[in-house]
Design an enzyme around this catalytic site. Structure first.
Site, mmCIF file in Angstrom:
data_model
loop_
_atom_site.group_PDB
_atom_site.id
_atom_site.type_symbol
_atom_site.label_atom_id
_atom_site.label_comp_id
_atom_site.label_asym_id
_atom_site.label_seq_id
_atom_site.Cartn_x
_atom_site.Cartn_y
_atom_site.Cartn_z
ATOM 1 C CG ASN A 1 -15.092 6.891 -5.502
ATOM 2 O OD1 ASN A 1 -15.835 7.709 -6.047
ATOM 3 N ND2 ASN A 1 -13.784 7.081 -5.388
ATOM 4 C CE LYS B 1 -4.511 0.928 0.550
ATOM 5 N NZ LYS B 1 -5.661 0.181 0.040
#
Ligand code: NAD
Length: 379
Positions: free
Chosen positions: A207, A105
């Site tokens: 989203n 990440k």
């Protein structure tokens, strides 16, 4: 064989107590060992304003794939802790989803509404390129398909782009997987998987939340939404006529299911006593502030917790297909499989009388150990 199994468990094990991020470089190394990280890269480019951290947790199953988060963190140490926890979660997510990928990440420290520029994302792309494919990036909170297009100008190790065989925004697939995971959880908690008339509180109107709300409302659920940005909430009201509450009031909403779809650590000492839901199942990463303490507390209170990295794997399943040759149909099919993965975890949790987080960690670690062992063979 035992030595190998122990080694893989060591790589993967989760710190037994909550780790607050250290401030010295030696303490950082200790923390990497605690979390089981292979590599952490600090990126600085004063000209473009880039300040970023890339964390590669484990590459036993394949290159470390995980999105890039851009957020105005309260402190650098908060950003570092976030990237360590998020990248570790990606290792488990890829493993449980059956993907040949490791966990990684990245975080970019900055305000996503004010600090974005082409130079910043291209600069970040060059750091990703420098890792030679050990880390593959994508969008996450605060970053978009357009941002990844800038990253793509400097490296091919990026997914979730619109061009070059890319699949675009992964959040519809994440949401679709979360929707199926919620149904599997509902079947366990309420005896059937219909969400018609179920009261569901969704934290966040971004989203993932927006696509999830569309599925829930379509099935007849009674949805309440909150977000720190009122324009996002109002968009969902206009699109789906959902109920709304102020951000902090979402924990007090009378509901059957609480679906965290904003940031991490939302399930904590302050919020757990306020929750009315019998199920927590949502798209956000790292929902439990202190998993070792909060997972048992949830079970004691009769709340079924669906591990975040399991239920939100649909987006990763989607972008992973870009590496094999993208097919939207296969991506949807894979996201639907989260229903069965959640069912398996719930079965193991019940048969072994262990927490749902223990069941999912065990299944993920077993796969990493088994495949890691195969890879050691000289061919
Ligand atoms: P996003 O940035 O589009 O949405 C997050 C939303 O949460 C934003 O609208 C933000 O304003 C809101 N928010 C922040 N703090 C809040 C609070 N205290 N209360 C209410 N709302 C708050 O991001 P997203 O892509 O929808 O991701 C949401 C979560 O799902 C994140 O935790 C992310 O890591 C996780 N996730 C996303 C994907 C994906 O495909 N996008 C995949 C897996 C996991």
């Amino acid at each position: 064989m035992l030595a190998n199994a122990n080694r893989y468990r060591f790589w993967c094990r989760f710190p037994t107590t909550k780790t607050r991020f250290p401030t010295t470089s030696m303490a950082l190394l200790d923390s990497m060992v605690d979390y089981g990280h292979e590599q952490v890269v600090f990126c600085s480019d004063p000209v473009s304003g880039l300040r970023a951290i890339i964390a590669i947790h484990n590459t036993t199953l394949g290159p470390a794939l995980g999105g890039t988060r851009m957020w105005h963190y309260k402190s650098d140490s908060a950003a570092r802790e976030d990237v360590l926890r998020l990248s570790r979660g990606m290792t488990y997510k890829a493993a449980i989803a059956g993907l040949n990928l490791g966990g990684g990440k990245a975080v970019i420290i900055g305000d996503p509404r004010r600090n974005k520029s082409e130079a910043l994302f291209r600069s970040f792309g060059r750091f990703v390129e420098g890792l030679g494919g050990r880390y593959i990036t994508a969008e996450d909170v605060g970053t978009s398909v357009a941002d990844m297009a800038w990253v793509r100008m400097e490296t091919k190790h990026v997914t979730g782009v619109n061009s070059a065989g890319g699949s675009g925004d992964p959040s519809p697939f994440t949401a679709y997987g979360v929707y199926h995971g919620i149904k599997a959880a509902a079947k366990k908690a309420f005896g059937n998987d219909s969400l018609n008339r179920r009261k569901i509180a969704v934290q966040g109107a971004g989203n993932v939340a927006s696509h999830l709300v569309a599925h829930l409302v379509h099935e007849g659920a009674k949805v309440t939404v909150s977000d720190i940005y009122d324009d996002k909430v109002q968009q969902l009201v206009a699109d789906h006529n959902v109920a709304t509450v102020e951000p902090d009031a979402i924990y007090d909403v009378d509901c059957d299911i609480f679906a965290p779809c904003a940031l991490g650590a939302c399930i904590n000492d302050d919020t757990i006593p306020r929750l009315h839901a019998r199920v927590i199942a949502g798209g956000a990463n790292n929902q439990l502030d202190d998993p070792a303490r909060h997972a048992p507390i949830l079970r004691e209170r009769g709340i079924l917790y669906i591990p975040d990295y399991v239920i939100n794997a649909g987006g990763l399943m989607n972008v992973a297909l870009e590496l094999e040759g993208y097919s939207r149909e296969r991506a949807l099919h894979r996201a639907e499989s989260i229903y069965g993965i959640v069912e398996n975890i719930l079965k193991l949790s019940e048969s072994q009388n262990i927490l749902t987080v223990e069941a999912s960690d065990r299944l993920a670690e077993e796969r990493i150990s088994a495949i890691g062992h195969i890879k050691q063979r000289h061919v």
